[in-house]
Scaffold this motif. Structure first.
Motif, PDB file in Angstrom:
ATOM      1  N   ILE A 138       0.846  -1.196   0.000  1.00  0.00           N
ATOM      2  CA  ILE A 138       0.000   0.000   0.000  1.00  0.00           C
ATOM      3  C   ILE A 138       0.881   1.246   0.000  1.00  0.00           C
ATOM      4  O   ILE A 138       1.624   1.493   0.953  1.00  0.00           O
ATOM      5  CB  ILE A 138      -0.927   0.008   1.229  1.00  0.00           C
ATOM      6  CG1 ILE A 138      -1.706  -1.309   1.310  1.00  0.00           C
ATOM      7  CG2 ILE A 138      -1.893   1.183   1.168  1.00  0.00           C
ATOM      8  CD1 ILE A 138      -2.372  -1.529   2.672  1.00  0.00           C
ATOM      9  N   SER A 139       0.794   2.027  -1.059  1.00  0.00           N
ATOM     10  CA  SER A 139       1.613   3.226  -1.159  1.00  0.00           C
ATOM     11  C   SER A 139       1.145   4.275  -0.156  1.00  0.00           C
ATOM     12  O   SER A 139       0.027   4.206   0.373  1.00  0.00           O
ATOM     13  CB  SER A 139       1.532   3.807  -2.565  1.00  0.00           C
ATOM     14  OG  SER A 139       0.239   4.345  -2.805  1.00  0.00           O
ATOM     15  N   LEU A 140       1.973   5.263   0.071  1.00  0.00           N
ATOM     16  CA  LEU A 140       1.593   6.348   0.988  1.00  0.00           C
ATOM     17  C   LEU A 140       0.419   7.150   0.431  1.00  0.00           C
ATOM     18  O   LEU A 140      -0.421   7.641   1.190  1.00  0.00           O
ATOM     19  CB  LEU A 140       2.794   7.244   1.267  1.00  0.00           C
ATOM     20  CG  LEU A 140       3.825   6.613   2.216  1.00  0.00           C
ATOM     21  CD1 LEU A 140       5.153   7.348   2.158  1.00  0.00           C
ATOM     22  CD2 LEU A 140       3.299   6.586   3.646  1.00  0.00           C
ATOM     23  N   GLU A 141       0.346   7.275  -0.874  1.00  0.00           N
ATOM     24  CA  GLU A 141      -0.799   7.953  -1.489  1.00  0.00           C
ATOM     25  C   GLU A 141      -2.078   7.162  -1.211  1.00  0.00           C
ATOM     26  O   GLU A 141      -3.129   7.742  -0.887  1.00  0.00           O
ATOM     27  CB  GLU A 141      -0.580   8.087  -2.997  1.00  0.00           C
ATOM     28  CG  GLU A 141      -1.660   8.877  -3.718  1.00  0.00           C
ATOM     29  CD  GLU A 141      -1.659  10.363  -3.368  1.00  0.00           C
ATOM     30  OE1 GLU A 141      -2.740  10.980  -3.463  1.00  0.00           O
ATOM     31  OE2 GLU A 141      -0.593  10.897  -2.998  1.00  0.00           O
ATOM     32  N   GLU A 142      -2.009   5.844  -1.324  1.00  0.00           N
ATOM     33  CA  GLU A 142      -3.170   5.007  -1.022  1.00  0.00           C
ATOM     34  C   GLU A 142      -3.497   5.050   0.468  1.00  0.00           C
ATOM     35  O   GLU A 142      -4.672   4.960   0.849  1.00  0.00           O
ATOM     36  CB  GLU A 142      -2.894   3.564  -1.464  1.00  0.00           C
ATOM     37  CG  GLU A 142      -2.828   3.407  -2.984  1.00  0.00           C
ATOM     38  CD  GLU A 142      -2.289   2.055  -3.423  1.00  0.00           C
ATOM     39  OE1 GLU A 142      -2.696   1.597  -4.501  1.00  0.00           O
ATOM     40  OE2 GLU A 142      -1.452   1.460  -2.702  1.00  0.00           O
ATOM     41  N   GLN A 143      -2.496   5.183   1.291  1.00  0.00           N
ATOM     42  CA  GLN A 143      -2.736   5.326   2.726  1.00  0.00           C
ATOM     43  C   GLN A 143      -3.523   6.602   3.023  1.00  0.00           C
ATOM     44  O   GLN A 143      -4.396   6.618   3.899  1.00  0.00           O
ATOM     45  CB  GLN A 143      -1.417   5.294   3.493  1.00  0.00           C
ATOM     46  CG  GLN A 143      -0.730   3.939   3.478  1.00  0.00           C
ATOM     47  CD  GLN A 143       0.587   3.923   4.226  1.00  0.00           C
ATOM     48  OE1 GLN A 143       0.768   4.592   5.246  1.00  0.00           O
ATOM     49  NE2 GLN A 143       1.551   3.144   3.717  1.00  0.00           N
TER      50      GLN A 143
END
Length: 362
Positions: A138-143
């Motif tokens: 899970i990318s930070l953008e998705e987080q």
């Protein structure tokens, strides 16, 4: 000879007591004026603060099996990349919020769980979007997208006004960057075709800055972001580039310190320009390096190898109960596997950070 009447003597003693108590009175006033504890602790980042989000995604970066969780409550492998509690748990406890910060995904969260904070962190991610793609996490953008979903859930529980209060007064923590340097830049060729090391460090720092600004515009005001650890002294990196003696890599550590220096300056810049924000850079490099270089000072006996297996390369799937030996007492080790510290090392580290930053973490 001076003679004092009984009445004057009593008055004198009372005045003496008042003078003696005055500093305690000032301290009591100061304590009463201390800002209240944040209502929640909300966490973004990588495996250092992932309590199990990776359990429910298709990735090799998992640890929801023994011997992970060996010293956790019920000896349960929750998906925390350690033998027990991780920094987010200790931070929440230090702030007086709760004992454990749960994963946002894959767990049945109660209303109390949600309104007191969760972790969106995903082991293997980084500020560089490519870092998450390399191991399908899970990318930070998705987080951040999950955080927006989370805000709606909190609003449904407590109403709009209270939800806004929780959002603006919670303590936010971001811990990432290690994977960008150790895994994406140094261990794979992809980014080296595009960046030299100074340019890559600038790229990741600017990515971190963008993340903090997006979080701010989503309502966060108290944001703490950790720098990179001494990655050249991680057991895995000693094995890969430390030669036959497995020494710390000066090159890798210098990259971490350069990243940290730029990140610290950028966070101070944001702190000055983001209205009513409190953006704090947290140095984890220095205290962790002290644990690694002077383990006996803290009661450790081993800091060059992890507790799991040979301790030189085992991490995630290669650290498992079927194929690897596990040390009897992990509290004597700074590292649990070749990449992640033990619960006891984390405990000491967070205590040292609390002493250094104090109320700034609140």
């Amino acid at each position: 000879m001076i003679i004092i009447s009984q009445k004057r003597a009593v008055t004198f003693r009372l005045l003496s007591i008042v003078v003696f108590l005055h500093p305690l009175h000032d301290w009591a006033i100061a304590a009463s004026q201390k800002s209240p504890s944040p209502p929640a602790v909300i966490v973004f980042g990588d495996s250092i603060v992932d309590p199990g989000n990776n359990n429910v995604i298709l990735t090799i970066a998992k640890c929801n099996y023994p011997p992970y969780g060996k010293d956790f409550v019920g000896h349960k492998a929750t998906g925390r990349f350690s033998n027990g509690k991780i920094p987010s748990d200790f931070i929440a406890s230090q702030l007086g919020i709760k004992q454990y910060v749960p994963a946002y995904l894959g767990t049945e969260l109660s209303a109390h769980d949600l309104i007191t904070g969760v972790s969106f962190a995903s082991g293997g991610c980084g500020f560089d979007p490519l870092t998450s793609q390399l191991v399908s996490v899970i990318s930070l953008e998705e987080q951040l997208n999950l955080f927006m979903e989370y805000k709606q859930k909190v609003k449904a529980i407590v109403g709009e006004n209270r939800a806004e209060y929780i959002t603006s007064n919670s303590a936010y923590f971001i811990i990432a960057g290690t994977n960008d340097l150790a895994s994406t830049y140094f261990a794979t060729p992809f980014r080296k075709f595009e960046f030299d090391l100074p340019s890559y460090i600038n790229f990741t720092v600017q990515s971190a800055s963008t993340l903090v600004q997006k979080l701010y515009h989503l309502g966060a005001r108290k944001i703490s972001i950790a720098g990179a650890p001494p990655i050249g002294c991680l057991p895995s990196q000693r094995t890969l580039v430390g030669g036959i003696e497995r020494i710390c890599s000066a090159t890798y550590n210098q990259a971490a310190t350069s990243f940290n220096s730029q990140l610290s300056k950028e966070m101070q810049r944001l702190n000055n320009i983001l209205h009513k924000a409190k953006v704090l850079y947290i140095d984890i490099y220095t205290p962790l390096l002290d644990l690694i270089l002077h383990p006996s000072k803290y009661g450790f006996v081993e800091s060059k190898r992890g507790c799991c297996g040979t301790g030189t390369f085992e991490v995630t799937q290669t650290c498992n109960s079927l194929t690897t030996f596990v040390c009897e007492d992990a509290s004597k080790y700074v590292f649990w596997d070749s990449y992640h510290p033990t619960e006891r090392a984390y405990d000491i580290l967070v205590r040292k950070l609390a002493q250094k930053y104090g109320a700034s973490l609140n």
